[in-house]
Write a protein that holds these residues in place. Structure first.
Motif, PDB file in Angstrom:
ATOM      1  N   SER A 150       0.843  -1.062   0.075  1.00  0.00           N
ATOM      2  CA  SER A 150       0.240  -0.034   0.057  1.00  0.00           C
ATOM      3  C   SER A 150       0.798   1.340   0.081  1.00  0.00           C
ATOM      4  N   THR A 153       2.561   1.515  -3.484  1.00  0.00           N
ATOM      5  CA  THR A 153       1.552   2.105  -4.416  1.00  0.00           C
ATOM      6  C   THR A 153       1.189   3.621  -4.407  1.00  0.00           C
ATOM      7  N   ALA A 154       1.022   4.023  -2.836  1.00  0.00           N
ATOM      8  CA  ALA A 154       0.558   5.298  -2.671  1.00  0.00           C
ATOM      9  C   ALA A 154       2.020   6.408  -2.787  1.00  0.00           C
ATOM     10  N   SER A 169      -2.256   5.573   1.305  1.00  0.00           N
ATOM     11  CA  SER A 169      -1.779   4.214   1.582  1.00  0.00           C
ATOM     12  C   SER A 169      -2.848   3.479   2.531  1.00  0.00           C
ATOM     13  N   LEU A 172      -6.084   2.606   0.765  1.00  0.00           N
ATOM     14  CA  LEU A 172      -5.955   1.511   0.089  1.00  0.00           C
ATOM     15  C   LEU A 172      -5.947   0.310   0.749  1.00  0.00           C
ATOM     16  N   SER A 176      -9.474  -2.590   0.983  1.00  0.00           N
ATOM     17  CA  SER A 176      -9.346  -4.205   0.716  1.00  0.00           C
ATOM     18  C   SER A 176     -10.329  -4.744   1.581  1.00  0.00           C
ATOM     19  N   MET A 184      -3.008  -4.022  -4.655  1.00  0.00           N
ATOM     20  CA  MET A 184      -3.490  -2.439  -4.760  1.00  0.00           C
ATOM     21  C   MET A 184      -3.565  -1.859  -5.776  1.00  0.00           C
ATOM     22  N   ASN A 185      -3.698  -2.339  -7.003  1.00  0.00           N
ATOM     23  CA  ASN A 185      -4.175  -1.798  -8.243  1.00  0.00           C
ATOM     24  C   ASN A 185      -5.589  -1.920  -8.263  1.00  0.00           C
ATOM     25  N   ASN A 187      -7.541  -1.876  -5.504  1.00  0.00           N
ATOM     26  CA  ASN A 187      -7.926  -0.889  -4.658  1.00  0.00           C
ATOM     27  C   ASN A 187      -7.731   0.704  -5.004  1.00  0.00           C
ATOM     28  N   LEU A 188      -6.715   0.855  -5.923  1.00  0.00           N
ATOM     29  CA  LEU A 188      -6.483   2.118  -6.337  1.00  0.00           C
ATOM     30  C   LEU A 188      -7.367   2.617  -7.422  1.00  0.00           C
ATOM     31  N   ALA A 207      -9.506  10.015  -0.111  1.00  0.00           N
ATOM     32  CA  ALA A 207      -8.966   8.983   0.641  1.00  0.00           C
ATOM     33  C   ALA A 207      -9.454   8.805   2.139  1.00  0.00           C
ATOM     34  N   GLY A 343      -6.305   1.137 -12.033  1.00  0.00           N
ATOM     35  CA  GLY A 343      -5.458   1.386 -11.173  1.00  0.00           C
ATOM     36  C   GLY A 343      -3.928   1.340 -11.694  1.00  0.00           C
TER      37      GLY A 343
END
Length: 546
Positions: A150, A153-154, A169, A172, A176, A184-185, A187-188, A207, A343
């Motif tokens: 997370s 990705t963030a 983060s 994300l 989940s 995480m893709n 969730n993004l 967010a 994402g």
């Protein structure tokens, strides 16, 4: 306290030549600085030793001003470098300390390694990454791998605004719970889809408020897709730019719909086949198709004033903003595969922007400098010892002239704060402590001097006579004694660090690293060959079919 003897040669030409040889020697050492991180410091130590041998202090007449200025500039650069290293290490320490306090004992070493890795990959300073990893670890319930994914990705998505990484983060990880995946893709993609369909523009607000709303709606029967679509349609219908009011309205709406079906004689309509209850979206669809029940629901329901109108229109008018927005959002959502692509494309778009490449390069340079500043704690010890030495002595009442002499003494003794810096500080403080506990008063030694003798040419001789300490002196000594205890521990650590930094890497480790690099190259080549073979096979099959 030892004295500094300053001697200046009467022959300025010889002095200048001597200084020039010192500077040349320093230059030669500087040319080999690439061999070791410490060579530049050794070079300056050579200058200091040679300057002392030639009887040179860092003051001088106009004839040697240029040569002395070079030495002074070199000293200033080293002092400033040590200060920057100290500041960088102390700042990073705050974040690392939080991370180490947060993660389980078994995860500490790996957590610190992840912090360094993510920082190096994204160009975001490690102080942000370590702090965000600590927050993510708590949000994930102690799942270090999920936390790493997370935060990475963030950090990729919000590298230009590190202050957003924490909230992204966290979002994300929270999402989940709704998407039921740690990809995480996905969730993004979910966050970005709901954010794009809603009225909220600010990423921090997305967010913060989107996960809270959809998790609450899911608890009362909404699917991930329904919750996201409902939230976005409500935020537009309510013209809610923060998402806070629409999130509260969504949770209330889904809860009251569920309660209505349970308590209003609609239990059979609420219960679907195989024991499954209607989802929130299905309940909404039922009420839209049954205006009489929708009116019964609205009579019993209670919403905030800003939400009441849009929800009533949503149930009774299929052409209302909320109703059409919900239908459109449901159509735009798609499955998890689509969210994952969304994402991934969002990250790709950010990273591929030419301006982002410029910013990314700049962050990489800044982060590399930051990492270099945190590599060698001995340099930080030098800055701490230098500043601590002067600040402590100032508080003990040292005058300006004595301060300058003490500063010069310290630089000579430690090679500009690079050798035994903490030990030198401890010894200086201990000397001051002893002087406070056993003070003396300066008096004329009458056994060898007669200040009243007429025509005496020789100056009087002085001796230090013991006297009783004052209360304030003993109190100061007690403070210094506690400091000495702490510095003694630090001396031990500095010795360990010095041993580790100066340790040669065993040949077998270097050989293993070389073999690993070669193996990685072979694997890359094999993967490339497989890709080429697959492409050729597909091309042949296409030609055969066409």
């Amino acid at each position: 306290m030892s004295k500094i003897v300053v001697e200046m040669s009467g022959d300025e030409a010889k002095l200048l030549a001597s200084l020039q040889r010192v500077i040349n020697a320093q230059s030669r050492v500087g040319d080999t600085a690439k061999k070791s991180l410490n060579n530049a410091d050794r070079g300056f130590k050579m200058v200091i030793r040679a300057a002392k041998a030639f009887g040179v202090a860092l003051v001088g007449s106009s004839g040697v001003a240029a040569a002395i200025r070079v030495i002074s500039m070199e000293m200033d650069q080293l002092i400033q470098r040590q200060k920057r290293m100290k500041d960088a290490q102390l700042t990073l320490n705050q974040s690392r300390a939080l991370l180490l306090k947060t993660v389980k004992t078994d995860d500490r070493e790996k957590a610190l390694a992840y912090s360094k890795q993510i920082s190096a990959d994204t160009g975001v300073p490690e102080e942000f990454i370590a702090r965000n990893l600590a927050t993510a670890y708590s949000a994930s319930g102690g799942d270090l791998e999920a936390s790493r994914a997370s935060v990475q990705t963030a950090a990729q998505y919000s590298a230009e605004r590190p202050e957003e990484i924490d909230s992204v983060s966290g979002a994300l990880l929270d999402l989940s719970k709704v998407t039921k995946t740690l990809d995480m893709n996905v969730n993004l993609g979910y966050l970005k889809t709901v954010g794009a369909l809603s009225r909220i523009v600010d990423l921090n607000l997305q967010a913060t408020n989107i996960p809270r709303a959809v998790i609450g709606a899911q608890a009362f029967g909404a699917t991930a897709e329904e919750a996201g679509a409902m939230f976005s349609s409500l935020s537009n219908a309510m013209a809610d730019q923060t998402g806070e009011q629409s999130g509260t309205a969504l949770i209330s709406f889904t809860q009251q719909m569920r309660d209505f079906f349970r308590e209003s004689g609609l239990a059979n309509d609420f219960l679907m086949t195989k024991g499954r209850y209607r989802t929130s979206g299905e309940q909404l669809q039922y009420l839209q198709s049954n205006p009489e029940q929708a009116l019964r629901f609205l009579e019993k329901a209670s919403f905030e004033r800003k939400a009441a109108g849009p929800i009533e229109q949503w149930l009774l008018d299929r052409n209302s903003v909320a109703a059409t927005g919900y239908t459109k959002a449901r159509g735009d959502f798609g499955d998890q595969a689509k969210l994952a692509r969304e994402g991934a494309e969002a990250l790709k778009a950010v990273l591929a922007d030419p301006l982002e490449q410029v910013a990314r390069t700049n962050r990489a340079v800044e982060n590399a400098v930051n990492q270099l500043q945190t590599l060698n704690p001995l340099q930080a010890f030098g800055a701490i010892a230098r500043e601590g030495n002067l600040n402590t002595l100032r508080e003990l009442g040292m005058g300006a002239i004595a301060e300058q002499v003490e500063k010069l003494k310290y630089e000579f003794e430690t090679g500009v704060g690079t050798t035994d810096a903490i030990e030198t500080l401890r010894n200086n403080i201990e000397e001051q402590m002893q002087q406070l506990r056993h003070p003396t008063v300066r008096q004329i030694d009458k056994s060898v001097s007669d200040p009243f003798a007429y025509g005496t040419l020789a100056p009087p001789q002085y001796i230090n006579v013991p006297r009783n300490p004052k209360v304030i002196e003993l109190q100061k000594a007690d403070v210094l004694e506690k400091l000495i205890e702490q510095l003694t521990v630090a001396v031990g650590y500095s010795r360990k660090i010095e041993t580790e930094l100066n340790r040669d890497v065993p040949k077998e480790m270097l050989e293993a690293a070389r073999m690993n690099k070669e193996a990685a190259a072979e694997l890359n080549e094999a993967a490339s060959n497989m890709n080429n073979a697959t492409r050729n096979a597909k091309a042949n099959q296409w030609r055969k079919n066409n």
